[in-house]
Design a protein around this motif. Structure first.
Motif, short mmCIF file in Angstrom:
data_model
loop_
_atom_site.label_atom_id
_atom_site.label_comp_id
_atom_site.label_asym_id
_atom_site.label_seq_id
_atom_site.Cartn_x
_atom_site.Cartn_y
_atom_site.Cartn_z
N HIS A 193 0.83 -1.21 0.00
CA HIS A 193 0.00 0.00 0.00
C HIS A 193 0.87 1.26 0.00
CE1 HIS A 193 -3.37 2.66 0.82
NE2 HIS A 193 -2.71 3.16 1.85
N TYR B 291 6.17 -0.71 -10.00
CA TYR B 291 6.15 0.72 -9.73
C TYR B 291 7.53 1.32 -9.96
CZ TYR B 291 1.73 -0.39 -7.46
OH TYR B 291 0.46 -0.84 -7.20
N LEU C 198 6.15 -5.66 -6.63
CA LEU C 198 6.08 -4.20 -6.52
C LEU C 198 7.09 -3.49 -7.41
CD1 LEU C 198 5.58 -3.94 -2.65
CD2 LEU C 198 3.84 -3.73 -4.44
N GLN D 150 2.26 1.80 -3.48
CA GLN D 150 1.21 2.30 -4.38
C GLN D 150 1.01 3.80 -4.20
OE1 GLN D 150 -2.05 -0.19 -3.16
NE2 GLN D 150 -1.69 -1.73 -4.75
N LYS D 151 1.11 4.25 -2.97
CA LYS D 151 0.79 5.64 -2.66
C LYS D 151 1.95 6.58 -2.90
CE LYS D 151 -1.49 8.42 0.91
NZ LYS D 151 -2.15 8.41 2.25
#
Length: 222
Positions: free
Chosen positions: A139, A165, A162, A142-143
């Motif tokens: 999370h 990203y 991940l 993602q942010k």
């Protein structure tokens, strides 16, 4: 290459680092008290901050009843983990059972001390009931992936999902190196974007999730 962001963030899987520190420094004592987990946790964090040029650290801890949400969906989830197979205790002698209990109490005492010391060092910590640390790390990425350079410390290869990203890398402890979009294929022989489908088809022994019978990762990649 010059970084596009001024914030270099280190996200630590606290439970993994604590277990690794505790088991890796069995002979570190302060008088009669074992402090190996406490000592190694702080020393490893310092080493990572220096080697990765970190100026922000967040330690994530598994919340109480972590994994329960997944267990509610799939009741075999992590059913093979320590504590589930309680019946094996019948094979232990009273002395062995006592030793296990003492180690557990020492581990929990050192974990509490680590959390207290991190507070004194102004290191951020996150713990949420029923949520596992890797979900909170995901999370966070993602942010903030488009605002910070993020390095994740863990040994859970699943976290490499991940890498999709930008500005995210994973420091895998057993490899002692950063895994990035550029070198992932050289290490694991498949593209990082295929990790999810590989886990879906082959399952995950560590989480007690079965895949297609007879299909292993090496076979699938070939």
């Amino acid at each position: 290459m010059v970084s596009k962001f001024s914030v270099n963030t280190l996200l630590i899987d606290g439970n993994y680092l604590m277990k690794r520190s505790f088991n890796g420094a069995k002979h570190t004592f302060n008088g009669s008290r074992h402090i190996g987990g406490l000592y190694q946790f702080i020393m490893q964090t310092r080493s990572l901050i220096r080697s990765q040029s970190i100026n922000k650290v967040v330690v994530f801890w598994d919340g109480e009843n972590s994994g329960k949400l997944r267990y509610n969906l799939y009741n075999e989830y992590k059913a093979n983990r320590e504590g589930k197979e309680w019946y094996k205790k019948i094979d232990l002698t009273p002395a062995e059972i006592k030793k296990q209990q003492q180690e557990k109490e020492s581990y929990l005492w050192q974990m509490v001390r680590v959390k207290n010391y991190l507070e004194e060092l102004f290191i951020r910590q996150v713990q949420v009931d029923q949520i596992e640390s890797d979900d909170m790390i995901a999370h966070y990425c993602q942010k903030y992936h488009d605002r910070e350079n993020i390095t994740i410390y863990t040994n859970d290869r699943d976290i490499c999902q991940l890498l999709e990203y930008d500005n995210v890398s994973v420091y895998l402890a057993n490899l002692k190196q950063n895994v990035t979009k550029k070198n992932y294929y050289l290490i694991f022989k498949h593209h990082y974007s295929n990790l999810t489908i590989i886990k879906t088809m082959c399952g995950d022994d560590s989480d007690n999730i079965s895949g297609i019978d007879g299909l292993g990762e090496n076979t699938l990649i070939k």
